[in-house]
Design a protein around this motif. Structure first.
Motif, mmCIF file in Angstrom:
data_model
loop_
_atom_site.group_PDB
_atom_site.id
_atom_site.type_symbol
_atom_site.label_atom_id
_atom_site.label_comp_id
_atom_site.label_asym_id
_atom_site.label_seq_id
_atom_site.Cartn_x
_atom_site.Cartn_y
_atom_site.Cartn_z
ATOM 1 N N HIS A 1 3.273 -0.328 6.064
ATOM 2 C CA HIS A 1 3.475 0.108 4.676
ATOM 3 C C HIS A 1 3.871 1.571 4.543
ATOM 4 O O HIS A 1 4.384 1.956 3.499
ATOM 5 C CB HIS A 1 2.210 -0.166 3.852
ATOM 6 C CG HIS A 1 1.857 -1.607 3.778
ATOM 7 N ND1 HIS A 1 2.487 -2.490 2.943
ATOM 8 C CD2 HIS A 1 0.955 -2.334 4.482
ATOM 9 C CE1 HIS A 1 1.980 -3.701 3.097
ATOM 10 N NE2 HIS A 1 1.049 -3.638 4.034
ATOM 11 N N ARG A 2 3.591 2.387 5.567
ATOM 12 C CA ARG A 2 3.934 3.813 5.573
ATOM 13 C C ARG A 2 3.458 4.533 4.304
ATOM 14 O O ARG A 2 4.210 5.219 3.630
ATOM 15 C CB ARG A 2 5.428 4.006 5.762
ATOM 16 C CG ARG A 2 6.046 3.208 6.869
ATOM 17 C CD ARG A 2 6.221 3.819 8.198
ATOM 18 N NE ARG A 2 6.822 5.114 8.195
ATOM 19 C CZ ARG A 2 6.510 6.036 9.082
ATOM 20 N NH1 ARG A 2 5.617 5.782 10.007
ATOM 21 N NH2 ARG A 2 7.074 7.206 9.083
ATOM 22 N N PRO A 3 2.165 4.397 3.971
ATOM 23 C CA PRO A 3 1.676 5.065 2.754
ATOM 24 C C PRO A 3 1.528 6.569 2.966
ATOM 25 O O PRO A 3 1.403 7.057 4.089
ATOM 26 C CB PRO A 3 0.297 4.431 2.553
ATOM 27 C CG PRO A 3 -0.161 4.129 3.950
ATOM 28 C CD PRO A 3 1.096 3.696 4.675
ATOM 29 N N VAL A 4 1.516 7.285 1.853
ATOM 30 C CA VAL A 4 1.110 8.687 1.859
ATOM 31 C C VAL A 4 -0.406 8.670 2.021
ATOM 32 O O VAL A 4 -1.099 7.865 1.406
ATOM 33 C CB VAL A 4 1.512 9.370 0.534
ATOM 34 C CG1 VAL A 4 0.904 10.758 0.426
ATOM 35 C CG2 VAL A 4 3.030 9.424 0.407
ATOM 36 N N VAL A 5 -0.932 9.553 2.869
ATOM 37 C CA VAL A 5 -2.378 9.620 3.114
ATOM 38 C C VAL A 5 -2.878 11.004 2.722
ATOM 39 O O VAL A 5 -2.373 12.020 3.196
ATOM 40 C CB VAL A 5 -2.721 9.355 4.605
ATOM 41 C CG1 VAL A 5 -4.221 9.479 4.846
ATOM 42 C CG2 VAL A 5 -2.206 7.988 5.033
ATOM 43 N N ILE B 1 0.859 -1.187 0.000
ATOM 44 C CA ILE B 1 0.000 0.000 0.000
ATOM 45 C C ILE B 1 0.897 1.239 0.000
ATOM 46 O O ILE B 1 1.618 1.501 0.963
ATOM 47 C CB ILE B 1 -0.924 0.013 1.237
ATOM 48 C CG1 ILE B 1 -1.701 -1.294 1.363
ATOM 49 C CG2 ILE B 1 -1.845 1.226 1.208
ATOM 50 C CD1 ILE B 1 -2.588 -1.628 0.207
ATOM 51 N N ASP B 2 0.861 2.008 -1.096
ATOM 52 C CA ASP B 2 1.709 3.198 -1.229
ATOM 53 C C ASP B 2 0.972 4.498 -0.926
ATOM 54 O O ASP B 2 1.585 5.476 -0.501
ATOM 55 C CB ASP B 2 2.283 3.293 -2.644
ATOM 56 C CG ASP B 2 3.167 2.117 -2.983
ATOM 57 O OD1 ASP B 2 3.985 1.720 -2.126
ATOM 58 O OD2 ASP B 2 3.038 1.582 -4.101
ATOM 59 N N ALA B 3 -0.325 4.527 -1.204
ATOM 60 C CA ALA B 3 -1.099 5.760 -1.023
ATOM 61 C C ALA B 3 -2.527 5.417 -0.640
ATOM 62 O O ALA B 3 -3.066 4.387 -1.055
ATOM 63 C CB ALA B 3 -1.088 6.586 -2.311
ATOM 64 N N VAL B 4 -3.118 6.290 0.167
ATOM 65 C CA VAL B 4 -4.492 6.126 0.633
ATOM 66 C C VAL B 4 -5.191 7.468 0.501
ATOM 67 O O VAL B 4 -4.638 8.502 0.890
ATOM 68 C CB VAL B 4 -4.525 5.677 2.122
ATOM 69 C CG1 VAL B 4 -5.946 5.629 2.648
ATOM 70 C CG2 VAL B 4 -3.830 4.344 2.299
ATOM 71 N N LYS B 5 -6.415 7.485 -0.043
ATOM 72 C CA LYS B 5 -7.232 8.701 -0.131
ATOM 73 C C LYS B 5 -8.466 8.470 0.720
ATOM 74 O O LYS B 5 -9.183 7.487 0.530
ATOM 75 C CB LYS B 5 -7.630 8.966 -1.586
ATOM 76 C CG LYS B 5 -8.658 10.067 -1.779
ATOM 77 C CD LYS B 5 -8.124 11.436 -1.449
ATOM 78 C CE LYS B 5 -8.971 12.564 -1.980
ATOM 79 N NZ LYS B 5 -9.987 13.048 -1.088
ATOM 80 N N ILE B 6 -8.703 9.358 1.688
ATOM 81 C CA ILE B 6 -9.851 9.219 2.588
ATOM 82 C C ILE B 6 -10.690 10.489 2.520
ATOM 83 O O ILE B 6 -10.222 11.571 2.856
ATOM 84 C CB ILE B 6 -9.400 8.985 4.050
ATOM 85 C CG1 ILE B 6 -8.414 7.825 4.143
ATOM 86 C CG2 ILE B 6 -10.618 8.743 4.945
ATOM 87 C CD1 ILE B 6 -7.759 7.696 5.505
#
Length: 158
Positions: free
Chosen positions: A86-90, A61-66
């Motif tokens: 995973h230290r994704p960008v959020v 998991i590289d990025a998460v959009k909430i």
């Protein structure tokens, strides 16, 4: 990218969803305090992201959009292990109910692993036609204004 017909939160089960009764369907939410003025309700499946990702063998998991209309703290609370591993960008949207709920929970610092920086998308308009958006560094992990925020692990260069 694959879509899954399930909501993310801090519990697994069926939750009441407040579905807007007007055109902007993007304002629906699981958060009663953020419910649109006119809505219908239905119960929808919700799972913890940590559980869902493990059950389906999803990694990297590289990025998460909430952007879940006030339910953002619940989503973050259900993905603590994912964020640490995973230290994704959020990228998350923050509204007044979100700010209040974050404050009640001790801010983003209580929901994120150590080592995240926070930036706010700051947009300026001229004549309501032209706009310019830039990233503004936040001094702490407690959003005070509505808007879009980017949470970046410190090991990522910016």
């Amino acid at each position: 990218m694959t879509s899954h017909c399930v909501g993310l939160g801090d519990v697994t089960g069926a939750l009441r969803f407040y579905h807007p009764a007007y055109e902007n369907k993007g304002t629906g939410t699981f958060d009663a305090a953020s419910a649109p003025l006119q809505y219908t309700t239905l119960d929808l499946p919700v799972v913890r992201a940590d559980d869902f990702l493990a059950q389906h063998g999803i990694g990297g998991i590289d990025a998460v959009k909430i952007d879940v209309q006030g339910y953002e703290p619940n989503v973050l609370d259900g993905m603590v292990e994912t964020l640490a591993a995973h230290r994704p960008v959020v990228w998350m949207e923050v509204s007044q109910p979100t700010i209040g709920e974050l404050a009640r929970r001790g801010g983003l610092t209580a929901l994120l692993p150590d080592g995240y920086r926070m930036y706010r998308f700051r947009t300026s308009y001229r004549c309501m036609i032209f706009h310019n958006t830039r990233l503004e560094t936040c001094t702490n992990l407690n959003p005070q204004e509505e808007g879009g925020y980017l949470l970046i692990p410190k090991e990522y260069p910016l």
